[in-house]
Write a protein that holds these residues in place. Structure first.
Motif, short mmCIF file in Angstrom:
data_model
loop_
_atom_site.label_atom_id
_atom_site.label_comp_id
_atom_site.label_asym_id
_atom_site.label_seq_id
_atom_site.Cartn_x
_atom_site.Cartn_y
_atom_site.Cartn_z
N UNK A 144 0.85 -1.19 0.00
CA UNK A 144 0.00 0.00 0.00
C UNK A 144 0.89 1.25 0.00
N UNK A 145 0.28 2.40 0.28
CA UNK A 145 1.06 3.63 0.41
C UNK A 145 1.52 3.87 1.84
N UNK A 146 1.38 2.89 2.70
CA UNK A 146 1.83 3.01 4.09
C UNK A 146 3.32 2.69 4.16
N UNK A 147 4.10 3.62 3.63
CA UNK A 147 5.54 3.45 3.51
C UNK A 147 6.27 4.53 4.30
N UNK A 155 10.99 0.82 -0.90
CA UNK A 155 10.22 -0.19 -0.17
C UNK A 155 9.29 -0.97 -1.09
N UNK A 156 8.72 -0.31 -2.06
CA UNK A 156 7.88 -1.03 -3.02
C UNK A 156 8.73 -1.94 -3.91
N UNK A 157 9.93 -1.54 -4.21
CA UNK A 157 10.87 -2.40 -4.93
C UNK A 157 11.16 -3.66 -4.11
N UNK A 158 11.34 -3.50 -2.80
CA UNK A 158 11.62 -4.64 -1.94
C UNK A 158 10.46 -5.62 -1.91
N UNK A 159 9.23 -5.10 -1.97
CA UNK A 159 8.06 -5.98 -2.05
C UNK A 159 8.13 -6.85 -3.30
N UNK A 160 8.53 -6.26 -4.41
CA UNK A 160 8.68 -7.03 -5.65
C UNK A 160 9.78 -8.08 -5.52
N UNK A 161 10.86 -7.73 -4.83
CA UNK A 161 11.94 -8.69 -4.61
C UNK A 161 11.45 -9.91 -3.82
N UNK A 162 10.47 -9.70 -2.96
CA UNK A 162 9.92 -10.78 -2.17
C UNK A 162 8.82 -11.56 -2.86
N UNK A 163 8.51 -11.22 -4.11
CA UNK A 163 7.49 -11.94 -4.86
C UNK A 163 6.11 -11.31 -4.82
N UNK A 164 6.01 -10.13 -4.19
CA UNK A 164 4.74 -9.43 -4.14
C UNK A 164 4.57 -8.49 -5.31
N UNK A 165 3.48 -7.74 -5.29
CA UNK A 165 3.18 -6.79 -6.35
C UNK A 165 2.88 -5.42 -5.74
N UNK A 166 2.98 -4.41 -6.57
CA UNK A 166 2.78 -3.04 -6.09
C UNK A 166 1.37 -2.55 -6.38
N UNK A 167 0.81 -1.90 -5.39
CA UNK A 167 -0.41 -1.11 -5.58
C UNK A 167 0.06 0.23 -6.16
N UNK A 168 -0.79 1.22 -6.19
CA UNK A 168 -0.38 2.51 -6.75
C UNK A 168 0.79 3.11 -5.96
N UNK A 169 1.63 3.85 -6.66
CA UNK A 169 2.78 4.50 -6.03
C UNK A 169 2.40 5.82 -5.37
N UNK A 270 -8.86 -11.51 -6.41
CA UNK A 270 -7.69 -11.39 -7.29
C UNK A 270 -6.46 -10.84 -6.57
N UNK A 271 -6.68 -9.91 -5.66
CA UNK A 271 -5.57 -9.26 -4.95
C UNK A 271 -5.92 -9.14 -3.48
N UNK A 272 -4.88 -9.04 -2.67
CA UNK A 272 -5.03 -8.67 -1.27
C UNK A 272 -3.93 -7.68 -0.96
N UNK A 273 -4.27 -6.55 -0.37
CA UNK A 273 -3.27 -5.53 -0.05
C UNK A 273 -3.07 -5.45 1.45
N UNK A 274 -1.81 -5.29 1.84
CA UNK A 274 -1.47 -5.23 3.26
C UNK A 274 -0.42 -4.16 3.52
N UNK A 276 1.08 -3.90 6.21
CA UNK A 276 2.08 -4.49 7.09
C UNK A 276 3.36 -4.86 6.35
N UNK A 277 3.27 -5.12 5.06
CA UNK A 277 4.46 -5.49 4.29
C UNK A 277 5.55 -4.44 4.42
N UNK A 278 5.14 -3.18 4.50
CA UNK A 278 6.13 -2.11 4.59
C UNK A 278 6.18 -1.46 5.97
N UNK A 279 5.03 -1.25 6.60
CA UNK A 279 5.10 -0.51 7.87
C UNK A 279 5.45 -1.39 9.07
N UNK A 280 5.37 -2.71 8.92
CA UNK A 280 5.64 -3.57 10.08
C UNK A 280 6.69 -4.64 9.83
#
Length: 292
Positions: A144-147, A155-169, A270-274, A276-280
């Motif tokens: 999410x945008x909770x970065x 941080x959104x790049x790191x989500x992609x490195x972990x196999x996740x996908x990005x919501x809007x920037x 189709x998607x689930x957004x969290x 926590x991936x970035x803020x926690x």
């Protein structure tokens, strides 16, 4: 010879401009006006050092291009070899980078480099855990945008490195109508009509709903591309999927944790957004050891 930055990065893209700006900001923050006065006072300028960046825990590595750029900015002659690339799964104790060159540069860049790798690897590792729970389903886990302010692209790049996908920037790359927009605009039908009239043909329109009744209203309008199902329990998510019948993309949000993600994925959304991936995400334990 330094390993080229392109070889350190997975398919996820991280702009060289973003890397340079982040590294410069980190070094400005750490070195201030006078530089590393401890190293300047105690280490002769010509002294050379050999260092190893070590992963002290198992997980997914991210941030190596930033670590490399940190040392390179302090010494053009530094030699860095990468033994892994971003997105790699590593075991505890492995050597991730070896760095050789001017000792002052190695010591001055140590903390900034470790901060980048520790923070981003923590996000990548946590994301990979979420992704693991969705195996065998179509669900994509996204951030999410909770970065951290100023670090969103990293941080959104790191989500992609972990196999996740990005919501809007940001607020400028997609229309996401939330409950407060609906309240101010005067209802679901009116807010969707206005959004669709304004949006260009490449801009997606997503709207948040809290109930199945609101979802029916959105579906009847035919004006939304994506519907965010906010804080719905598993039974309601399952019913929402049946109701939508594939007419819109469905995103679950709220209460998305490692304990719930598998059940959410099983509903067929189709998607689930969290957030926590970035803020926690806990920091990933990495260290830089000097070979004396």
């Amino acid at each position: 010879m330094t390993t080229p930055a392109a070889l350190l990065q997975p398919e996820a893209f991280l702009s060289p401009l973003v890397i340079d700006e982040a590294v410069q900001r980190a070094l400005d923050e750490d070195l201030g006006r006078a530089g590393d006065i401890t190293s300047i006072a105690t280490i002769p300028e010509t002294t050379q050092a050999h260092a190893i960046l070590i992963a002290r825990q198992a997980g997914v590595i991210a941030g190596l291009p930033l670590a490399v750029a940190t040392f390179q900015k302090l010494s053009a002659d530094i030699n860095i070899q990468a033994h892994y690339r971003d997105g790699s799964t590593v075991a505890a104790g492995v050597h991730v980078l070896t760095i050789s060159g001017q000792a002052r540069a190695v010591l001055a860049g140590e903390r900034a480099a470790l901060n980048f790798v520790g923070r981003l690897s923590g996000i990548a590792t946590l994301t990979a855990e979420y992704v693991r729970h969705t195996a065998g389903t179509k669900l994509r886990i996204c951030c999410t945008r909770k970065t951290t302010p100023g670090l969103r692209a990293l941080e959104k790049y790191a989500v992609r490195c972990g196999g996740g996908f990005n919501h809007r920037f940001g607020l400028d790359d997609a229309i996401l109508i939330k409950d407060n927009h609906i309240a101010v605009a005067g209802g679901i039908a009116r807010v969707l009509e206005r959004a669709r009239a304004h949006a260009g043909h490449l801009v997606k329109v997503e709207i948040e709903v809290d109930t199945l009744a609101q979802l029916r209203e959105v579906l009847d309008s035919g004006l939304a591309d994506v519907v965010l199902l906010d804080n719905m329990d598993i039974a309601t998510l399952t019913e929402a999927v049946k109701l939508a019948k594939g007419r819109v993309v469905l995103e679950a949000s709220g209460g998305v944790t490692q304990g719930t993600i598998a059940k959410i994925a099983a509903t067929g959304v189709d998607y689930a957004s969290s957030g926590a991936l970035t803020h926690s995400a806990p920091n990933f334990d990495v260290a830089l050891d000097i070979d004396a």
